[in-house]
Design a protein around this motif. Sequence first.
Motif, PDB file in Angstrom:
ATOM      1  N   GLY A   1       0.803  -1.220   0.000  1.00 48.55           N
ATOM      2  CA  GLY A   1       0.000   0.000   0.000  1.00 48.55           C
ATOM      3  C   GLY A   1       0.831   1.262   0.000  1.00 48.55           C
ATOM      4  N   HIS A   2       2.131   1.145   0.185  1.00 49.28           N
ATOM      5  CA  HIS A   2       3.033   2.295   0.133  1.00 49.28           C
ATOM      6  C   HIS A   2       3.107   2.802  -1.313  1.00 49.28           C
ATOM      7  N   PRO A   3       3.308   4.112  -1.518  1.00 48.82           N
ATOM      8  CA  PRO A   3       3.399   4.649  -2.887  1.00 48.82           C
ATOM      9  C   PRO A   3       4.459   3.973  -3.755  1.00 48.82           C
ATOM     10  N   LEU A   4       5.490   3.408  -3.144  1.00 50.45           N
ATOM     11  CA  LEU A   4       6.545   2.744  -3.915  1.00 50.45           C
ATOM     12  C   LEU A   4       6.297   1.255  -4.127  1.00 50.45           C
ATOM     13  N   ALA A   5       5.264   0.717  -3.514  1.00 50.54           N
ATOM     14  CA  ALA A   5       5.092  -0.734  -3.476  1.00 50.54           C
ATOM     15  C   ALA A   5       4.826  -1.353  -4.839  1.00 50.54           C
ATOM     16  N   GLU A   6       4.286  -0.601  -5.771  1.00 48.12           N
ATOM     17  CA  GLU A   6       3.964  -1.159  -7.086  1.00 48.12           C
ATOM     18  C   GLU A   6       5.109  -1.013  -8.078  1.00 48.12           C
ATOM     19  N   ARG A   7       6.211  -0.429  -7.672  1.00 46.45           N
ATOM     20  CA  ARG A   7       7.358  -0.282  -8.567  1.00 46.45           C
ATOM     21  C   ARG A   7       8.045  -1.623  -8.754  1.00 46.45           C
ATOM     22  N   ALA A   8       8.653  -1.844  -9.928  1.00 42.71           N
ATOM     23  CA  ALA A   8       9.404  -3.071 -10.181  1.00 42.71           C
ATOM     24  C   ALA A   8      10.774  -3.015  -9.509  1.00 42.71           C
ATOM     25  N   GLU A   9      11.355  -1.814  -9.467  1.00 42.87           N
ATOM     26  CA  GLU A   9      12.632  -1.619  -8.808  1.00 42.87           C
ATOM     27  C   GLU A   9      12.749  -0.154  -8.415  1.00 42.87           C
ATOM     28  N   LEU A  10      13.723   0.143  -7.563  1.00 38.22           N
ATOM     29  CA  LEU A  10      13.906   1.503  -7.082  1.00 38.22           C
ATOM     30  C   LEU A  10      15.335   1.942  -7.317  1.00 38.22           C
ATOM     31  N   ASN A  11      15.528   3.264  -7.342  1.00 33.81           N
ATOM     32  CA  ASN A  11      16.870   3.794  -7.161  1.00 33.81           C
ATOM     33  C   ASN A  11      16.874   4.579  -5.862  1.00 33.81           C
ATOM     34  N   TRP A  12      18.046   4.958  -5.408  1.00 32.31           N
ATOM     35  CA  TRP A  12      18.131   5.574  -4.093  1.00 32.31           C
ATOM     36  C   TRP A  12      17.367   6.888  -4.010  1.00 32.31           C
ATOM     37  N   ALA A  13      17.310   7.620  -5.118  1.00 33.35           N
ATOM     38  CA  ALA A  13      16.597   8.900  -5.107  1.00 33.35           C
ATOM     39  C   ALA A  13      15.106   8.709  -4.841  1.00 33.35           C
TER      40      ALA A  13
END
Length: 322
Positions: free
Chosen positions: A172-184
């Motif tokens: 449910g976090h805004p980043l949860a649906e991303r496939a991957e992240l970068n540090w920014a």
Amino acid sequence: MDVSGLEAFIQIAEFGSFRRAAEAMRLSQTALSHRIRKLEEDVGVTLFQRTTRSLSLTRAGQEFFPEARDTLFRLSTLYENLKRQGRQAQQKVSVGCLGSLGEHFLPGVLREFRQRYPQVSITVFDEPAAALRERVSSGEAQFALTILGAQLWTQKSRALFEEDFVAAVPIGHPLAERAELNWADLVGYPLARVATTTSHGFMLSESLGTFGERLDWAYEVQRVNMAVCFVANGIAVTVLPRLAIASAPGIRILPITAPQIRRTVGIIARDGVSLPRPALNLQRMLLHAISRHSKGASNDLPAQTSGRDAGTTTVNSSLSSE
């Protein structure tokens, strides 16, 4: 020192008879006579006066007998104590392990080890990397599964695999649906980190450098499990090595790129000290379990292969002193 000759001399002096001494020692009289003759030649004096009807100690033999008997008794006691210590050492194994690695690899390995060697007791030191280095250095831990880095000069290391730091994000976090992240992508969100006094926290802080100041480290905890608990309850995001994050409902694990931060996991032991057989067997079983895991989860554990340790593991088994 001719211990067998000394034993023969004492037995003959106590029994007053070659025949009875030979029977007690389960030797032929010829073999017993040979031992006494060799002892007398070595010391350069005659210890027994022999006739066809009698046997007696010479003056030198009389003086030598009580001291020899006491010396052999003390030597026998020391030898038996040493054997007992050896037997006890063969019945104990002490291993160090980072908690996150131990929780992942040890249960299955120890279950199998116990089935094979039910008489062997095991002590596990589940402590931070710095403490494990000290345990190995002092001999309290025979080897340790830990993060490799600045090992003590008295230790050798065996690199096994590299492991990425990843983000644990609440469902449910805004980043949860991303496939991957970068540090920014993590800037502006509350984060929970393990204290920089731990190996995980220190490595992350050093790798991020000044960029780490842009991140909102809202929470600092001492143990990995607490950081993961914060994520599961929607309080924060955390960044940890992949194996440090136990599967839990309410958590999504995402890779972090640009840059990737990795830790090297391996085994450390005292340089120049051979492991007792039970500890060596446990180490081989642990290496085999890690090898099986790396084959089944290559995305998490990009292992380096080596054929020099065939039969125990297919991950990197090269040894180096650090």
